[in-house]
Write a protein that holds these residues in place. Structure first.
Motif, mmCIF file in Angstrom:
data_model
loop_
_atom_site.group_PDB
_atom_site.id
_atom_site.type_symbol
_atom_site.label_atom_id
_atom_site.label_comp_id
_atom_site.label_asym_id
_atom_site.label_seq_id
_atom_site.Cartn_x
_atom_site.Cartn_y
_atom_site.Cartn_z
ATOM 1 N N UNK A 167 6.417 8.302 3.631
ATOM 2 C CA UNK A 167 7.565 7.073 2.839
ATOM 3 C C UNK A 167 6.435 6.097 2.249
ATOM 4 N N UNK A 168 6.536 5.877 1.360
ATOM 5 C CA UNK A 168 5.940 4.735 0.594
ATOM 6 C C UNK A 168 6.928 3.688 -0.185
ATOM 7 N N UNK A 169 7.157 2.642 -0.092
ATOM 8 C CA UNK A 169 7.964 1.823 -1.207
ATOM 9 C C UNK A 169 7.201 0.454 -1.098
ATOM 10 N N UNK A 170 7.513 0.216 -2.913
ATOM 11 C CA UNK A 170 7.264 -1.360 -3.164
ATOM 12 C C UNK A 170 8.144 -1.946 -3.722
ATOM 13 N N UNK A 171 7.774 -3.423 -3.847
ATOM 14 C CA UNK A 171 8.910 -4.556 -3.686
ATOM 15 C C UNK A 171 8.763 -5.503 -5.355
ATOM 16 N N UNK A 172 7.570 -4.569 -5.892
ATOM 17 C CA UNK A 172 7.274 -5.490 -6.895
ATOM 18 C C UNK A 172 7.839 -4.797 -8.118
ATOM 19 N N UNK A 173 8.407 -4.449 -8.388
ATOM 20 C CA UNK A 173 8.806 -3.343 -9.450
ATOM 21 C C UNK A 173 7.969 -3.033 -10.517
ATOM 22 N N UNK A 174 6.430 -2.423 -9.975
ATOM 23 C CA UNK A 174 6.101 -1.997 -10.496
ATOM 24 C C UNK A 174 6.300 -0.193 -10.893
ATOM 25 N N UNK A 175 5.966 -0.152 -12.105
ATOM 26 C CA UNK A 175 6.690 1.603 -12.558
ATOM 27 C C UNK A 175 5.295 2.376 -12.075
ATOM 28 N N UNK A 176 4.150 1.988 -12.111
ATOM 29 C CA UNK A 176 3.242 3.657 -11.700
ATOM 30 C C UNK A 176 3.045 3.595 -9.674
ATOM 31 N N UNK A 177 2.951 4.134 -9.674
ATOM 32 C CA UNK A 177 2.663 4.848 -8.258
ATOM 33 C C UNK A 177 1.447 6.151 -8.158
ATOM 34 N N UNK A 178 0.877 6.548 -6.654
ATOM 35 C CA UNK A 178 0.700 7.437 -6.461
ATOM 36 C C UNK A 178 0.173 7.568 -5.379
ATOM 37 N N UNK A 179 -0.279 8.924 -4.963
ATOM 38 C CA UNK A 179 -0.849 8.544 -3.679
ATOM 39 C C UNK A 179 -2.355 9.113 -3.708
ATOM 40 N N UNK A 180 -2.944 8.793 -3.021
ATOM 41 C CA UNK A 180 -4.675 9.100 -2.866
ATOM 42 C C UNK A 180 -4.628 9.758 -1.127
ATOM 43 N N UNK A 181 -5.790 10.398 -1.098
ATOM 44 C CA UNK A 181 -6.170 10.729 -0.066
ATOM 45 C C UNK A 181 -7.452 10.305 -0.005
ATOM 46 N N UNK A 182 -8.400 9.497 1.169
ATOM 47 C CA UNK A 182 -9.858 9.681 1.316
ATOM 48 C C UNK A 182 -10.274 10.014 3.176
ATOM 49 N N UNK A 183 -10.947 11.175 2.442
ATOM 50 C CA UNK A 183 -11.992 11.683 3.153
ATOM 51 C C UNK A 183 -13.258 11.132 3.028
ATOM 52 N N UNK A 184 -14.318 11.070 4.201
ATOM 53 C CA UNK A 184 -15.366 10.754 4.807
ATOM 54 C C UNK A 184 -16.689 11.608 3.448
ATOM 55 N N UNK A 185 -17.091 10.882 2.380
ATOM 56 C CA UNK A 185 -17.690 11.219 1.859
ATOM 57 C C UNK A 185 -17.599 11.600 0.619
ATOM 58 N N UNK A 186 -15.900 11.175 0.352
ATOM 59 C CA UNK A 186 -15.379 12.016 -0.544
ATOM 60 C C UNK A 186 -14.724 10.764 -1.658
ATOM 61 N N UNK A 187 -14.560 9.691 -1.312
ATOM 62 C CA UNK A 187 -13.774 8.740 -1.698
ATOM 63 C C UNK A 187 -12.026 9.022 -1.857
ATOM 64 N N UNK A 188 -12.041 8.568 -2.530
ATOM 65 C CA UNK A 188 -10.673 9.003 -3.020
ATOM 66 C C UNK A 188 -9.754 9.385 -4.016
ATOM 67 N N UNK A 189 -8.940 10.695 -3.697
ATOM 68 C CA UNK A 189 -9.105 11.518 -4.385
ATOM 69 C C UNK A 189 -7.424 11.449 -4.575
ATOM 70 N N UNK A 190 -7.164 11.685 -6.332
ATOM 71 C CA UNK A 190 -5.439 11.048 -6.857
ATOM 72 C C UNK A 190 -5.212 12.602 -6.003
#
Lengths: 116, 113
Positions: free
Chosen positions: B22-45
């Motif tokens: 689950x992900x929720x934001x209360x800043x009325x942001x239009x843009x939302x995204x999910x990333x995964x972070x793996x060692x040595x790989x940085x963040x991948x969208x």
């Protein structure tokens, strides 16, 4: 495909040493540039950003970065690091992906360990 | 102001199980995204959304689904968990996709056995 390269995987410095972390990107158009920091066990936080204007930008906690368009670089610097700067640092580039939409691409990160 | 809230913080799944992050934001942001972070790989969208009812694939979308029925919520579904999906997952939001910095949640550490 566009990419973001961070040259160093792990940097180890003593306190008071100067820091420079490299970041290069491969994209010929207009870019927006960011540095994020991730302290151990925490989420990413914004350090600084560059959109336009003065290519030398100052961020929080004494960090600064210089955008050199001719070198496609956005290196992060700090004159004197502290133990509390131990963290992982991510360069990110916002590229125009078409139709007015932008995609943020992250580098693989550089771990900084500062020895007291 | 809560910012971006992710639940759960930790999760262990067996191969083949499904679950929703689950992900929720209360800043009325239009843009939302999910990333995964793996060692040595940085963040991948994984997936992103530029507004309610609009979603699109990122760099590594296979095995994940998303929906955006409201501005506030952006859940990530793992359809049939695999060990390769063991990772730390971050949800992030921003006002727009160009100039606004991302605001990150605290992450979900997922282990698939």
């Amino acid at each position: 495909a566009q990419s973001v390269s961070q040259h160093n995987h792990h940097v180890i410095l003593s306190e008071a040493a100067s820091l420079e972390l490299g970041c290069n990107y491969s994209y010929g158009g207009t870019v927006n540039l960011f540095w994020y920091v991730q302290y151990p066990g925490q989420h990413l936080q914004l350090l600084l950003k560059y959109f336009s204007g003065d290519p030398l930008v100052k961020g929080i906690k004494g960090f600064e970065a210089e955008f050199i368009k001719s070198k496609f670089s956005f290196n992060l610097r700090k004159p004197s690091v502290q133990w509390s700067d131990t963290a992982e640092y991510f360069c990110a580039v916002n590229l125009n992906s078409g139709a007015g939409s932008y995609q943020l691409t992250f580098g693989k990160g550089t771990k900084l360990s500062v020895i007291p | 102001n809560a910012g971006v809230t992710q639940t759960p913080k930790f999760q262990v799944l067996k191969t083949g199980q499904s679950m929703t992050l689950q992900c929720a934001q209360d800043m009325n942001h239009e843009y939302m995204s999910w990333y995964r972070q793996d060692p040595g790989m940085g963040l991948r969208l994984i997936h992103y959304s530029v507004g309610a009812g609009i979603t699109d694939q990122g760099e590594v979308p296979n095995g994940y689904n998303v929906s955006r029925s409201t501005t506030e919520d952006f859940p990530l579904r793992l359809l049939s968990a695999a060990p390769s999906q063991t990772s730390v997952y971050f949800c992030a939001s921003s006002y727009d996709t160009r100039h606004s910095p991302l605001h990150f949640g605290n992450g979900t550490r997922l282990t698939v056995t």
